[in-house]
Motif scaffolding. Structure first.
Motif, PDB file in Angstrom:
ATOM      1  N   VAL A  50       7.416 -60.935  52.728  1.00  0.00           N
ATOM      2  CA  VAL A  50       8.220 -59.584  52.779  1.00  0.00           C
ATOM      3  C   VAL A  50       8.758 -59.646  54.250  1.00  0.00           C
ATOM      4  CG1 VAL A  50       7.906 -57.129  52.895  1.00  0.00           C
ATOM      5  CG2 VAL A  50       6.382 -58.613  51.272  1.00  0.00           C
ATOM      6  N   VAL A  51      10.114 -59.349  54.343  1.00  0.00           N
ATOM      7  CA  VAL A  51      10.826 -59.360  55.502  1.00  0.00           C
ATOM      8  C   VAL A  51      11.327 -57.958  55.889  1.00  0.00           C
ATOM      9  CG1 VAL A  51      12.684 -60.385  56.809  1.00  0.00           C
ATOM     10  CG2 VAL A  51      11.578 -61.582  55.077  1.00  0.00           C
ATOM     11  N   LEU A  52      11.003 -57.445  57.005  1.00  0.00           N
ATOM     12  CA  LEU A  52      11.368 -56.266  57.698  1.00  0.00           C
ATOM     13  C   LEU A  52      12.430 -56.557  58.821  1.00  0.00           C
ATOM     14  CD1 LEU A  52       7.971 -54.536  58.036  1.00  0.00           C
ATOM     15  CD2 LEU A  52       9.589 -54.344  56.166  1.00  0.00           C
ATOM     16  N   THR A  53      13.365 -55.533  59.097  1.00  0.00           N
ATOM     17  CA  THR A  53      14.071 -55.682  60.098  1.00  0.00           C
ATOM     18  C   THR A  53      13.327 -55.435  61.572  1.00  0.00           C
ATOM     19  OG1 THR A  53      16.300 -54.686  61.251  1.00  0.00           O
ATOM     20  CG2 THR A  53      14.686 -52.755  60.146  1.00  0.00           C
ATOM     21  N   SER A  54      14.022 -56.057  62.580  1.00  0.00           N
ATOM     22  CA  SER A  54      13.623 -55.662  64.054  1.00  0.00           C
ATOM     23  C   SER A  54      14.499 -54.729  64.869  1.00  0.00           C
ATOM     24  CB  SER A  54      13.394 -56.888  64.799  1.00  0.00           C
ATOM     25  OG  SER A  54      12.265 -58.015  64.181  1.00  0.00           O
ATOM     26  N   HIS A  55      15.443 -54.355  64.198  1.00  0.00           N
ATOM     27  CA  HIS A  55      16.528 -53.738  64.886  1.00  0.00           C
ATOM     28  C   HIS A  55      16.220 -52.113  64.785  1.00  0.00           C
ATOM     29  CE1 HIS A  55      20.566 -53.542  66.747  1.00  0.00           C
ATOM     30  NE2 HIS A  55      20.546 -52.531  66.204  1.00  0.00           N
ATOM     31  N   HIS A 108       0.646 -55.248  46.047  1.00  0.00           N
ATOM     32  CA  HIS A 108      -0.503 -55.930  46.836  1.00  0.00           C
ATOM     33  C   HIS A 108      -1.726 -56.372  45.872  1.00  0.00           C
ATOM     34  CE1 HIS A 108      -2.130 -51.667  46.484  1.00  0.00           C
ATOM     35  NE2 HIS A 108      -3.099 -52.430  47.041  1.00  0.00           N
ATOM     36  N   SER A 109      -1.820 -55.817  44.859  1.00  0.00           N
ATOM     37  CA  SER A 109      -3.273 -56.204  44.235  1.00  0.00           C
ATOM     38  C   SER A 109      -2.798 -57.179  43.566  1.00  0.00           C
ATOM     39  CB  SER A 109      -3.516 -55.167  43.082  1.00  0.00           C
ATOM     40  OG  SER A 109      -2.767 -54.903  42.322  1.00  0.00           O
ATOM     41  N   LYS A 110      -1.674 -57.747  42.996  1.00  0.00           N
ATOM     42  CA  LYS A 110      -1.567 -59.061  42.262  1.00  0.00           C
ATOM     43  C   LYS A 110      -0.955 -60.213  42.942  1.00  0.00           C
ATOM     44  CE  LYS A 110      -0.935 -56.098  38.253  1.00  0.00           C
ATOM     45  NZ  LYS A 110      -0.051 -55.648  37.097  1.00  0.00           N
ATOM     46  N   ALA A 111      -0.547 -59.762  44.187  1.00  0.00           N
ATOM     47  CA  ALA A 111      -0.181 -61.029  45.123  1.00  0.00           C
ATOM     48  C   ALA A 111      -0.459 -61.006  46.549  1.00  0.00           C
ATOM     49  CB  ALA A 111       1.424 -60.744  45.016  1.00  0.00           C
ATOM     50  N   GLU A 112      -0.460 -62.134  47.171  1.00  0.00           N
ATOM     51  CA  GLU A 112      -0.635 -62.198  48.560  1.00  0.00           C
ATOM     52  C   GLU A 112       0.526 -61.815  49.451  1.00  0.00           C
ATOM     53  OE1 GLU A 112      -2.054 -65.235  52.235  1.00  0.00           O
ATOM     54  OE2 GLU A 112      -2.206 -65.732  50.140  1.00  0.00           O
ATOM     55  N   LEU A 113       0.548 -61.006  50.201  1.00  0.00           N
ATOM     56  CA  LEU A 113       1.927 -60.478  50.977  1.00  0.00           C
ATOM     57  C   LEU A 113       1.708 -61.073  52.520  1.00  0.00           C
ATOM     58  CD1 LEU A 113       2.420 -56.934  49.485  1.00  0.00           C
ATOM     59  CD2 LEU A 113       3.210 -59.144  48.679  1.00  0.00           C
ATOM     60  N   VAL A 114       2.646 -61.504  52.805  1.00  0.00           N
ATOM     61  CA  VAL A 114       2.750 -62.070  54.189  1.00  0.00           C
ATOM     62  C   VAL A 114       4.262 -61.254  54.940  1.00  0.00           C
ATOM     63  CG1 VAL A 114       3.229 -63.750  55.903  1.00  0.00           C
ATOM     64  CG2 VAL A 114       1.794 -64.284  53.762  1.00  0.00           C
ATOM     65  N   ILE A 115       3.986 -60.540  56.076  1.00  0.00           N
ATOM     66  CA  ILE A 115       5.077 -59.481  56.406  1.00  0.00           C
ATOM     67  C   ILE A 115       5.444 -60.216  57.859  1.00  0.00           C
ATOM     68  CG2 ILE A 115       5.370 -57.328  57.152  1.00  0.00           C
ATOM     69  CD1 ILE A 115       3.938 -57.566  54.283  1.00  0.00           C
ATOM     70  N   ALA A 116       7.055 -60.464  57.649  1.00  0.00           N
ATOM     71  CA  ALA A 116       7.593 -61.100  58.858  1.00  0.00           C
ATOM     72  C   ALA A 116       8.623 -60.213  59.343  1.00  0.00           C
ATOM     73  CB  ALA A 116       7.989 -62.283  58.427  1.00  0.00           C
ATOM     74  N   SER A 117       9.023 -60.532  60.522  1.00  0.00           N
ATOM     75  CA  SER A 117      10.175 -59.766  61.012  1.00  0.00           C
ATOM     76  C   SER A 117      10.997 -61.003  61.915  1.00  0.00           C
ATOM     77  CB  SER A 117      10.114 -58.413  61.761  1.00  0.00           C
ATOM     78  OG  SER A 117       9.163 -58.880  62.752  1.00  0.00           O
ATOM     79  N   PRO A 118      12.294 -60.724  62.216  1.00  0.00           N
ATOM     80  CA  PRO A 118      13.008 -61.627  63.186  1.00  0.00           C
ATOM     81  C   PRO A 118      12.144 -61.902  64.599  1.00  0.00           C
ATOM     82  CG  PRO A 118      14.717 -60.392  62.292  1.00  0.00           C
ATOM     83  CD  PRO A 118      13.328 -59.624  61.644  1.00  0.00           C
ATOM     84  N   ASN A 127       2.089 -55.959  63.246  1.00  0.00           N
ATOM     85  CA  ASN A 127       1.667 -57.203  63.542  1.00  0.00           C
ATOM     86  C   ASN A 127       2.379 -58.051  62.890  1.00  0.00           C
ATOM     87  OD1 ASN A 127      -0.580 -56.411  65.492  1.00  0.00           O
ATOM     88  ND2 ASN A 127      -1.364 -55.533  63.783  1.00  0.00           N
ATOM     89  N   THR A 128       3.749 -58.074  62.551  1.00  0.00           N
ATOM     90  CA  THR A 128       4.333 -58.889  61.802  1.00  0.00           C
ATOM     91  C   THR A 128       4.355 -60.144  62.316  1.00  0.00           C
ATOM     92  OG1 THR A 128       6.445 -58.626  62.662  1.00  0.00           O
ATOM     93  CG2 THR A 128       5.919 -57.115  60.871  1.00  0.00           C
ATOM     94  N   VAL A 129       4.729 -61.285  61.606  1.00  0.00           N
ATOM     95  CA  VAL A 129       4.845 -62.781  61.770  1.00  0.00           C
ATOM     96  C   VAL A 129       6.240 -62.703  62.345  1.00  0.00           C
ATOM     97  CG1 VAL A 129       4.731 -65.255  60.866  1.00  0.00           C
ATOM     98  CG2 VAL A 129       2.684 -63.463  59.958  1.00  0.00           C
ATOM     99  N   LYS A 130       6.507 -63.682  63.144  1.00  0.00           N
ATOM    100  CA  LYS A 130       7.839 -64.139  63.570  1.00  0.00           C
ATOM    101  C   LYS A 130       8.429 -64.784  62.439  1.00  0.00           C
ATOM    102  CE  LYS A 130      10.627 -65.280  67.423  1.00  0.00           C
ATOM    103  NZ  LYS A 130      10.561 -65.702  68.965  1.00  0.00           N
ATOM    104  N   LEU A 131       9.751 -64.454  61.958  1.00  0.00           N
ATOM    105  CA  LEU A 131      10.363 -65.043  61.107  1.00  0.00           C
ATOM    106  C   LEU A 131      10.479 -66.725  61.220  1.00  0.00           C
ATOM    107  CD1 LEU A 131      11.660 -64.041  58.129  1.00  0.00           C
ATOM    108  CD2 LEU A 131      13.657 -63.946  59.204  1.00  0.00           C
TER     109      LEU A 131
END
Length: 235
Positions: free
Chosen positions: A7-12, A37-47, A81-85
């Protein structure tokens, strides 16, 4: 094993024209998350990684929406606490789909982010679903296939409409009008709901590659996009 969705979020966090705050739009993450969320593992990232800016106007606008309120109150660590893209750029094989949350932020950073565009191409080439909602489909405008063709060429697609942009009185400060750009790059295949703000979700095949592109027009389409991702994953 549950499928894994990036899952990708903006950093702007601001509109370039006037400095007013923007970011990602609350219901466009809250509703798909509720579905997935109950059926998949979600990893959240942003630039930029770290805290991805939540558009404060979306908090106010959707304060009476129980799904958004619950998500806002209970899940804050996942967008602070998003992961860096770039740290997941080489890990496409670990994921089963990629999803871009909307908000005006993606119009400024993810629209032209080289790492994001590379990820989209890699997911599409691997026949893994690529999805976005509202302003999120801006990420596909510059995306190409490995052969260099526009990813959206000949594909029916939707996203935030010109009428909706006019109605939120932001057309004059946008770097471009999303409807116009999606229509141009798809070869006139942009579609929208019969009424502004109504749900519209489109699932199209990537020309020559066989994977699917899932797009939703607006906040009302966020749940439908989440469901379409599940369906594309065979869930």
């Amino acid at each position: 094993m549950a499928p894994k969705v990036l899952v990708v979020l903006t950093s702007h966090d601001h509109h370039n024209a006037n400095g007013n705050p923007t970011g990602w739009f609350l219901p466009e993450f809250a509703h798909p998350w509720d579905v997935l969320h109950s059926k998949a593992e979600l990893v959240i990232a942003s630039p930029k990684g770290g805290k991805a800016p939540l558009d404060p106007s979306s908090v106010e606008m959707f304060k009476s929406d129980p799904v958004s309120s619950k998500f806002l109150n209970e899940q804050e660590p996942i967008w602070t606490n998003t992961v860096k893209l770039s740290d997941v750029a080489s890990k496409v094989s670990e994921f089963d789909a990629i999803f871009y949350v909307g908000g005006h932020g993606p119009m400024y950073d993810l629209y032209s982010d080289a790492t994001s565009l590379s990820l989209i191409q890699s997911f599409a080439a691997a026949k893994k679903p690529v999805a976005a909602v509202c302003h999120g489909p801006a990420v596909f405008v510059k995306a190409t296939t490995p052969a260099g063709e526009p990813l959206l060429a000949g594909a029916e697609v939707t996203g935030f409409s010109n009428t909706e942009e006019d109605q939120v009185q932001l057309s004059s400060i946008m770097p471009f009008m999303l409807e116009d750009e999606l229509n141009r790059v798809s070869g006139g295949k942009y579609v929208k709901a019969t009424e502004p703000w109504a749900e519209k979700v489109v699932v199209s095949n990537v020309k020559g590659l066989g994977g699917v592109i899932i797009t939703g027009q607006n906040p009302a389409s966020a749940t439908g996009v989440g469901k379409a991702i599940l369906e594309a994953l065979g869930l």
